[in-house]
Design a protein around this motif. Structure first.
Motif, short mmCIF file in Angstrom:
data_model
loop_
_atom_site.label_atom_id
_atom_site.label_comp_id
_atom_site.label_asym_id
_atom_site.label_seq_id
_atom_site.Cartn_x
_atom_site.Cartn_y
_atom_site.Cartn_z
N SER A 92 61.72 43.07 12.79
CA SER A 92 61.32 41.53 13.30
C SER A 92 59.46 41.21 13.40
CB SER A 92 61.49 41.09 14.83
OG SER A 92 61.50 39.53 14.99
N MET A 93 59.03 40.72 13.69
CA MET A 93 57.45 40.52 14.24
C MET A 93 57.11 41.09 14.50
SD MET A 93 56.91 36.25 14.53
CE MET A 93 58.04 36.36 15.85
N SER A 94 55.86 41.66 15.09
CA SER A 94 54.74 42.27 15.53
C SER A 94 55.11 42.15 17.01
CB SER A 94 53.30 42.83 14.70
OG SER A 94 52.84 41.85 15.14
N ALA A 95 54.60 43.28 18.12
CA ALA A 95 54.61 42.93 18.91
C ALA A 95 52.90 41.29 18.88
CB ALA A 95 54.25 43.52 20.34
N ALA A 96 52.14 41.88 19.19
CA ALA A 96 51.02 40.57 18.67
C ALA A 96 51.36 39.66 17.64
CB ALA A 96 49.90 41.22 18.56
N LEU A 97 51.78 39.69 17.41
CA LEU A 97 52.62 38.21 16.92
C LEU A 97 53.42 37.14 17.73
CD1 LEU A 97 51.55 35.86 14.42
CD2 LEU A 97 53.30 37.06 13.22
N THR A 98 54.32 37.82 17.87
CA THR A 98 55.01 37.73 18.92
C THR A 98 54.42 37.04 20.23
OG1 THR A 98 57.19 39.55 18.65
CG2 THR A 98 57.32 38.01 20.79
N ASN A 99 53.63 37.43 20.64
CA ASN A 99 52.65 36.75 21.84
C ASN A 99 52.12 35.64 21.10
OD1 ASN A 99 52.10 36.77 24.65
ND2 ASN A 99 50.25 37.73 24.14
N LEU A 100 51.49 35.86 20.01
CA LEU A 100 51.04 34.61 19.83
C LEU A 100 51.76 33.06 19.42
CD1 LEU A 100 48.76 33.69 18.14
CD2 LEU A 100 49.32 33.63 16.18
N PHE A 101 52.04 33.67 19.30
CA PHE A 101 53.70 32.21 18.57
C PHE A 101 53.67 32.18 20.07
CE2 PHE A 101 55.01 33.25 14.20
CZ PHE A 101 54.33 32.23 13.89
N CYS A 102 54.04 33.21 21.42
CA CYS A 102 54.59 32.19 22.70
C CYS A 102 53.36 31.79 23.48
CB CYS A 102 54.63 33.62 23.81
SG CYS A 102 56.19 34.51 22.97
N ARG A 103 52.29 31.85 22.63
CA ARG A 103 50.67 31.36 23.51
C ARG A 103 50.68 30.21 23.19
NH1 ARG A 103 47.14 34.87 26.68
NH2 ARG A 103 46.41 32.53 26.81
N MET A 104 51.21 30.07 21.83
CA MET A 104 51.21 28.76 20.98
C MET A 104 51.72 27.34 21.94
SD MET A 104 50.99 29.74 17.03
CE MET A 104 51.13 27.85 16.44
N GLN A 105 52.48 28.11 22.75
CA GLN A 105 53.95 26.60 23.13
C GLN A 105 53.24 25.86 23.64
OE1 GLN A 105 56.92 27.03 23.36
NE2 GLN A 105 55.96 29.30 21.58
N PRO A 106 51.99 26.07 24.50
CA PRO A 106 50.58 24.56 24.47
C PRO A 106 50.34 23.54 23.67
CG PRO A 106 49.96 26.90 25.44
CD PRO A 106 50.57 26.87 24.40
N LEU A 107 50.63 24.06 22.15
CA LEU A 107 50.51 22.89 21.43
C LEU A 107 52.03 22.13 21.80
CD1 LEU A 107 49.10 25.36 18.38
CD2 LEU A 107 47.91 23.16 19.82
N ILE A 108 53.26 22.93 21.96
CA ILE A 108 54.25 22.40 21.68
C ILE A 108 54.12 20.72 22.80
CG2 ILE A 108 56.73 21.69 22.36
CD1 ILE A 108 56.87 24.61 20.59
N LYS A 109 54.09 19.87 22.37
CA LYS A 109 54.37 18.37 23.00
C LYS A 109 56.02 18.33 23.96
CE LYS A 109 50.28 18.69 24.44
NZ LYS A 109 50.09 19.71 25.94
N MET A 110 56.53 18.34 24.60
CA MET A 110 58.12 17.90 24.64
C MET A 110 57.97 16.96 25.56
SD MET A 110 59.48 21.14 25.03
CE MET A 110 61.14 21.50 24.99
N GLN A 111 59.02 15.78 25.07
CA GLN A 111 59.42 15.38 25.98
C GLN A 111 60.98 15.27 26.77
OE1 GLN A 111 56.75 12.69 25.46
NE2 GLN A 111 57.74 11.59 27.58
N ALA A 112 60.92 14.92 27.79
CA ALA A 112 62.50 15.55 28.23
C ALA A 112 63.53 14.29 28.50
CB ALA A 112 62.39 16.12 30.41
N ILE A 113 64.42 14.41 27.98
CA ILE A 113 65.78 13.53 28.26
C ILE A 113 66.31 13.97 29.28
CG2 ILE A 113 67.04 12.45 26.85
CD1 ILE A 113 66.18 13.82 24.09
N LYS A 114 66.23 12.91 30.64
CA LYS A 114 67.38 13.21 31.32
C LYS A 114 68.42 11.74 31.61
CE LYS A 114 63.40 14.65 34.02
NZ LYS A 114 62.27 14.34 35.50
N ASP A 115 69.24 12.04 32.17
CA ASP A 115 69.97 11.36 32.38
C ASP A 115 70.11 10.87 33.65
OD1 ASP A 115 71.38 12.48 34.84
OD2 ASP A 115 73.12 13.53 34.17
#
Ligand SMILES: Cc1cc2nc3c(=O)[nH]c(=O)nc-3n(C[C@H](O)[C@H](O)[C@H](O)COP(=O)(O)O)c2cc1C
Length: 201
Positions: A92-115
């Motif tokens: 799979s990906m190298s550990a460093a690139l995997t960590n980069l994608f993990c640390r890029m999570q703040p770029l994802i803006k999620m909208q929670a859907i609740k019942d």
């Protein structure tokens, strides 16, 4: 135009780095681009601790880790094109690139859907880098392309998660030795053309 390239190999000047340089060369043959290349194994990027602070589940707070990633995320938002390169490390990906994608999570803006009872039942997402053009680069030791099926899928899935527009994949096999790809004209050409696509597509 600004290009940011991420070298996910610990071997500077080796296969992934060489292919990324060719992608950059291809892009620069079409436009005068400003390029920032980041060697992930040299950058000061701490491992994601999985605190989820940056996610909608915790109110989308700032990442508590203060290191190079703070500036990298800001510059990614301003960049026009992104290049992500990884060697195949244990399929799979190298550990460093995997960590980069993990640390890029703040770029994802999620909208929670609740019942109706307020229970979380799903989420929609946009990202702060949506629509930017991207090239992914991979190199492996094995001669059989199938050895990187998982790596290519993981890279592709992450580009999709960040809503990037993948314009090309660069993939080279049989590169166990350092910088082996430097002698492979066809693979270097494939990388150069991926760089051209970054600009023209
Ligand atoms: C820890 C480690 C694990 C590896 N695992 C694989 C693998 O599972 N399959 C493969 O084909 N090559 C594997 N390789 C070989 C690398 O993918 C190959 O040498 C690649 O071209 C390295 O790119 P680089 O020179 O830019 O670092 C591995 C290399 C290392 C160091």
């Amino acid at each position: 135009m600004k290009i940011m390239a991420f070298v996910g190999s610990p071997r500077k000047g080796s296969n992934v780095d060489t292919l990324i340089d060719k992608v950059i060369e291809g892009a620069k043959s079409k436009i005068a681009a400003e390029v920032e290349k980041i060697y992930l194994y040299e950058a000061h990027i701490k491992n994601c601790t999985g605190c989820l602070a940056c996610t909608a589940f915790r109110g989308g707070q700032e990442c508590p880790l203060k290191d190079d990633m703070v500036g990298i995320l800001q510059r990614m938002i301003k960049a026009d094109m992104l290049i992500f390169g990884s060697p195949n490390h244990v399929h799979s990906m190298s550990a460093a690139l995997t960590n980069l994608f993990c640390r890029m999570q703040p770029l994802i803006k999620m909208q929670a859907i609740k019942d109706e009872s307020g229970k979380l039942i799903g989420a929609t997402a946009t990202t702060l880098i949506s629509g930017k053009k991207a090239v992914m680069v991979a190199s492996q030791g094995d001669f059989s392309p199938s050895a990187s099926a998982l790596l290519l899928r993981v890279l592709d899935s992450n580009l999709k998660d960040f809503r990037l527009k993948k314009v090309a994949e660069v993939f080279s096999t049989g590169n166990l030795e350092t910088a082996n790809v430097k002698n492979k004209e066809a693979d270097l050409q494939q990388a150069f053309e991926a760089g051209v696509k970054l600009v023209v597509l």
